[in-house]
Design a protein around this motif. Structure first.
Motif, mmCIF file in Angstrom:
data_model
loop_
_atom_site.group_PDB
_atom_site.id
_atom_site.type_symbol
_atom_site.label_atom_id
_atom_site.label_comp_id
_atom_site.label_asym_id
_atom_site.label_seq_id
_atom_site.Cartn_x
_atom_site.Cartn_y
_atom_site.Cartn_z
ATOM 1 N N VAL A 1 1.003 -1.150 0.100
ATOM 2 C CA VAL A 1 0.058 0.026 -0.027
ATOM 3 C C VAL A 1 0.950 1.092 0.028
ATOM 4 C CG1 VAL A 1 -1.948 -1.107 1.166
ATOM 5 C CG2 VAL A 1 -0.338 -0.190 2.545
ATOM 6 N N TYR A 2 0.407 2.305 -0.699
ATOM 7 C CA TYR A 2 1.320 3.431 -0.828
ATOM 8 C C TYR A 2 0.553 4.679 -0.619
ATOM 9 C CZ TYR A 2 -0.425 3.219 -5.501
ATOM 10 O OH TYR A 2 -1.322 3.340 -6.703
ATOM 11 N N THR A 3 1.096 5.802 -0.360
ATOM 12 C CA THR A 3 0.852 7.202 -0.322
ATOM 13 C C THR A 3 1.685 8.162 -0.835
ATOM 14 O OG1 THR A 3 -0.580 8.903 0.720
ATOM 15 C CG2 THR A 3 1.187 7.841 1.975
ATOM 16 N N MET A 4 1.265 9.264 -1.593
ATOM 17 C CA MET A 4 2.295 10.063 -2.232
ATOM 18 C C MET A 4 1.688 11.536 -2.050
ATOM 19 S SD MET A 4 4.189 10.112 -5.727
ATOM 20 C CE MET A 4 2.740 10.805 -6.726
ATOM 21 N N PRO A 5 1.846 12.298 -0.935
ATOM 22 C CA PRO A 5 1.223 13.770 -1.078
ATOM 23 C C PRO A 5 2.285 14.644 -1.702
ATOM 24 C CG PRO A 5 2.249 13.208 1.130
ATOM 25 C CD PRO A 5 2.190 11.836 0.505
ATOM 26 N N GLY A 6 1.994 15.299 -2.503
ATOM 27 C CA GLY A 6 2.653 16.331 -3.264
ATOM 28 C C GLY A 6 2.061 17.957 -3.135
ATOM 29 N N PHE A 7 2.974 18.804 -3.237
ATOM 30 C CA PHE A 7 2.661 20.231 -3.163
ATOM 31 C C PHE A 7 3.464 21.066 -4.406
ATOM 32 C CE2 PHE A 7 3.690 24.779 -1.506
ATOM 33 C CZ PHE A 7 2.443 25.132 -1.486
ATOM 34 N N MET A 8 2.721 21.780 -5.100
ATOM 35 C CA MET A 8 3.061 22.559 -6.348
ATOM 36 C C MET A 8 3.079 23.991 -5.961
ATOM 37 S SD MET A 8 4.522 22.289 -9.223
ATOM 38 C CE MET A 8 4.037 20.796 -10.018
ATOM 39 N N GLN A 9 4.349 24.689 -6.048
ATOM 40 C CA GLN A 9 4.061 26.333 -5.687
ATOM 41 C C GLN A 9 4.589 27.078 -6.996
ATOM 42 O OE1 GLN A 9 7.199 27.227 -2.591
ATOM 43 N NE2 GLN A 9 6.248 28.895 -2.036
ATOM 44 N N ASN A 10 3.537 27.277 -7.711
ATOM 45 C CA ASN A 10 3.796 28.308 -9.162
ATOM 46 C C ASN A 10 4.314 29.582 -8.665
ATOM 47 O OD1 ASN A 10 2.841 26.245 -11.092
ATOM 48 N ND2 ASN A 10 1.229 26.218 -9.938
#
Length: 152
Positions: free
Chosen positions: A112-121
């Motif tokens: 099982v996996y999780t992947m939080p991501g944050f994009m700052q333009n």
């Protein structure tokens, strides 16, 4: 160093999108391949932390140029890693992308996996966290991916 012997672990980045672990024996000056410890990186620079079970690497992928990744070498059934990427274009549509990945191995074939991501333009960019999605110019975006993987 490991155990009672004087052998040392050496980490080598490859252009085959993985980091290989090798064991160096100073008494014989020989290297023995242990195997891959991280996949998905064309790592040209690899450094292990002398105090913690962490590997740092710079990704030489032309699409994600300038990204830095970290992989935790903890328990065998948990994989943790993260990445910081800078997107820079000639028309100044720039952004920073931060992602963490965690995988828990339920068995040899299931995880099982999780992947939080944050994009700052910046004020001219409109990159999204997920591929194929769009956002407004200058937006910050947070996204999370959760799933289960079965290998056949």
């Amino acid at each position: 160093m490991s155990g009672d012997d004087q052998s040392q672990l050496v980490y080598v980045g490859t252009q085959q999108a993985q980091i290989q672990a090798l064991r160096f024996d100073p008494s014989t000056s020989k290297l023995a391949v242990i195997g891959p410890v991280a996949k998905g990186l064309n790592a040209t620079w690899v450094e292990s932390d002398p105090q913690r079970p962490v590997i740092y690497a710079v990704d030489d992928d032309k699409v994600r140029e300038g990204s830095v990744a970290m992989r935790h070498q903890g328990a065998r059934d948990i994989e943790l890693d993260g990445e910081i990427s800078r997107i820079t274009t000639t028309d100044e549509k720039n952004a920073n992308y931060y992602v963490l990945r965690a995988t828990y191995l339920l068995s040899k074939r299931t995880s099982v996996y999780t992947m939080p991501g944050f994009m700052q333009n910046n004020s001219r960019a409109s990159y999204a966290v997920g591929a194929g999605y769009y956002t407004v110019t200058g937006a910050k975006q947070l996204g999370t991916l959760v799933g289960i993987q079965q290998r056949f």
